[in-house]
Design an enzyme around this catalytic site. Structure first.
Site, short mmCIF file in Angstrom:
data_model
loop_
_atom_site.label_atom_id
_atom_site.label_comp_id
_atom_site.label_asym_id
_atom_site.label_seq_id
_atom_site.Cartn_x
_atom_site.Cartn_y
_atom_site.Cartn_z
CE1 TYR A 92 -39.04 -10.78 -22.94
CE2 TYR A 92 -37.99 -8.67 -23.34
CZ TYR A 92 -37.91 -10.00 -22.94
OH TYR A 92 -36.71 -10.51 -22.54
CD GLN A 152 -37.23 1.87 -10.95
OE1 GLN A 152 -37.33 1.33 -12.05
NE2 GLN A 152 -38.03 1.60 -9.93
N1 NAP Z 1 -33.47 -13.61 -22.04
C1 NAP Z 1 -34.36 -13.80 -21.12
O1 NAP Z 1 -34.91 -14.89 -20.95
C2 NAP Z 1 -34.72 -12.64 -20.24
C3 NAP Z 1 -35.52 -12.83 -19.10
C4 NAP Z 1 -35.81 -11.72 -18.33
C5 NAP Z 1 -35.29 -10.46 -18.67
N2 NAP Z 1 -34.54 -10.32 -19.80
C6 NAP Z 1 -33.99 -9.00 -20.23
O2 NAP Z 1 -33.37 -8.36 -19.14
C7 NAP Z 1 -33.99 -7.09 -18.94
C8 NAP Z 1 -33.89 -6.70 -17.51
O3 NAP Z 1 -34.58 -7.62 -16.66
P1 NAP Z 1 -35.22 -7.10 -15.32
O4 NAP Z 1 -36.21 -6.03 -15.63
O5 NAP Z 1 -35.66 -8.26 -14.52
O6 NAP Z 1 -33.90 -6.42 -14.65
P2 NAP Z 1 -33.54 -5.79 -13.27
O7 NAP Z 1 -32.75 -4.58 -13.62
O8 NAP Z 1 -32.91 -6.82 -12.40
O9 NAP Z 1 -34.93 -5.36 -12.58
C9 NAP Z 1 -35.62 -4.22 -13.04
C10 NAP Z 1 -36.74 -3.82 -12.10
O10 NAP Z 1 -36.24 -3.55 -10.78
C11 NAP Z 1 -36.84 -2.35 -10.24
N3 NAP Z 1 -35.77 -1.35 -10.12
C12 NAP Z 1 -34.79 -1.08 -11.03
N4 NAP Z 1 -33.97 -0.12 -10.58
C13 NAP Z 1 -34.40 0.23 -9.37
C14 NAP Z 1 -33.94 1.18 -8.41
N5 NAP Z 1 -32.87 1.93 -8.64
N6 NAP Z 1 -34.64 1.29 -7.24
C15 NAP Z 1 -35.73 0.52 -7.01
N7 NAP Z 1 -36.21 -0.39 -7.89
C16 NAP Z 1 -35.55 -0.54 -9.06
C17 NAP Z 1 -37.91 -1.94 -11.25
O11 NAP Z 1 -39.14 -2.61 -10.96
P3 NAP Z 1 -40.31 -1.96 -10.05
O12 NAP Z 1 -40.16 -0.47 -10.07
O13 NAP Z 1 -41.56 -2.47 -10.69
O14 NAP Z 1 -40.11 -2.58 -8.69
C18 NAP Z 1 -37.37 -2.51 -12.55
O15 NAP Z 1 -38.34 -2.71 -13.55
C19 NAP Z 1 -35.40 -7.29 -19.50
O16 NAP Z 1 -36.04 -6.09 -19.81
C20 NAP Z 1 -35.09 -8.08 -20.73
O17 NAP Z 1 -34.60 -7.25 -21.76
C21 NAP Z 1 -34.24 -11.38 -20.57
#
Ligand code: NAP
Length: 332
Positions: A54, A290
């Site tokens: 990352y 968030q």
């Molecule tokens: N193993 C793998 O291959 C893999 C791949 C991807 C992720 N991951 C893991 O999963 C974790 C989470 O993934 P993700 O960040 O995609 O998860 P997610 O929780 O689906 O999306 C998070 C993003 O959504 C927005 N958000 C979150 N809460 C919100 C709210 N209450 N209101 C409005 N916008 C909101 C924010 O982005 P904005 O504010 O920028 O819009 C935030 O960064 C990663 O950090 C990582 O640890 C693993």
């Protein structure tokens, strides 16, 4: 915050965990990263997920600094290995050389003597599975890694690993980390049944579909300023979901969330936690608000009628094909 066992192991994890993909060391400044981690800790999150790759290894450094001073025994720190961390042919994959070098780098950047869970970020078709599993087992013996898991492996790959571990007496995998949300359910047909039988949990990523399931992306309109869709690194990953049919259906979930007194993000996180094979939903965040919003999904129960209404609204945009779990044929 409620806690769940990680697979058949004795380890407990917070059912909502905090991950720093796209954000730390990249989309957000260090102050915001620290505030999000602080909010997560204040809300009872104890489980943190990152990866060597990352932000080109910077995310682990940011997390290490943000967690500095927190009692180590009160945290579960997860990281991963596989994707490239350098330009050379050995700076990637799951060889003994790369795993050993990568874990040392991760421990240094995270400022810790051990990680609680070490995960193979994808399946490596160019390394014998025995080599990877023996190296993982050695790291457990050395105390550098407490438990081992995988990410985005399909059922056949997980089964192969369990067979080798049982034959060779290696530590068994306790978890898989797949993408899972109302919109992306590809683990349900094969990975979850195998995992239930064999004692693995899912630690699921993008439970709110990278922000899409908050309903903030409106059909026919440009993405909101500052959102992931406008970020140079994040935009590529989210673009697949930004089509009018999908976004309209997501808007139609709003009355369901409102009737339950939940925010859309809370409904999305609660939805993945209804699956008992999920040990933890990893949330990402660019702002502490968030985190504070999303953690309220812990402990929420959704009944069968609500789940049916969600399925009816989303209809054909839900992806269920288990063949969509793929690792690169060749190392990247
Ligand atoms: N193993 C793998 O291959 C893999 C791949 C991807 C992720 N991951 C893991 O999963 C974790 C989470 O993934 P993700 O960040 O995609 O998860 P997610 O929780 O689906 O999306 C998070 C993003 O959504 C927005 N958000 C979150 N809460 C919100 C709210 N209450 N209101 C409005 N916008 C909101 C924010 O982005 P904005 O504010 O920028 O819009 C935030 O960064 C990663 O950090 C990582 O640890 C693993």
């Amino acid at each position: 915050m409620e806690f769940r066992h990680l697979g058949r192991s004795g380890l407990m994890v917070s059912e909502i965990s905090y991950g720093n993909w796209i954000t730390h060391g990249s989309q957000v400044e260090e102050d915001a990263a620290r505030e999000c981690v602080r909010a997560a800790l204040d809300e009872g999150i104890t489980t943190f997920d990152t990866a060597d790759v990352y932000a080109g290894t910077k995310a682990e450094e940011v997390l290490g600094r943000a967690l500095k001073g927190v009692r180590r025994e009160s945290l579960e720190i997860f990281t991963k290995v596989y994707w490239p961390t350098g330009a050379g042919p050995n700076d990637r994959g799951l060889s003994r050389k790369h795993i050993t070098e990568s874990v040392h780098g991760s421990l240094r950047r995270l400022q810790t003597d051990y990680v609680d869970l070490y995960q193979a970020h994808r399946f490596d078709n160019e390394t014998p599975l025995e080599e990877t599993l023996k190296t993982f087992d050695d790291l457990v013996r050395q105390g550098k890694v407490l438990y081992v898991g995988v990410s985005e492996w399909n059922a056949d790959q997980i089964a192969q690993a369990l067979k080798i571990a049982d034959e060779m007496g290696f530590d068994r995998l306790v978890s898989n980390q797949p993408q899972y949300s109302m919109l992306w359910r590809v683990i349900e047909a094969e990975v979850v049944p195998l995992s239930e039988k064999e004692g693995l949990s899912q630690i699921v990523w993008s439970p709110i579909a990278q922000g899409v399931l908050t309903g903030k992306y409106l059909p026919g309109q440009p993405p909101p300023a500052g959102s992931r869709a406008t970020d140079p690194a994040g935009g590529n990953f989210i673009s697949r979901m930004l089509n009018d049919d999908l976004l309209t259906r997501v808007q139609n979930l709003k009355p369901i969330a409102a009737d339950l007194g939940l925010s859309m993000a809370q409904l999305a996180v609660a939805w993945v936690l209804q699956n008992p094979n999920v040990a933890s939903a990893i949330i990402g965040a660019t702002k502490p608000e968030q985190v504070r919003d999303n953690v309220k999904a812990s402990g929420v129960k959704l009944d069968a009628e609500v789940l049916k209404k969600i399925d009816d609204v989303l209809g054909p945009v839900v992806e269920r094909d288990p063949a969509k779990t793929v690792s690169p044929e060749k190392r990247p």
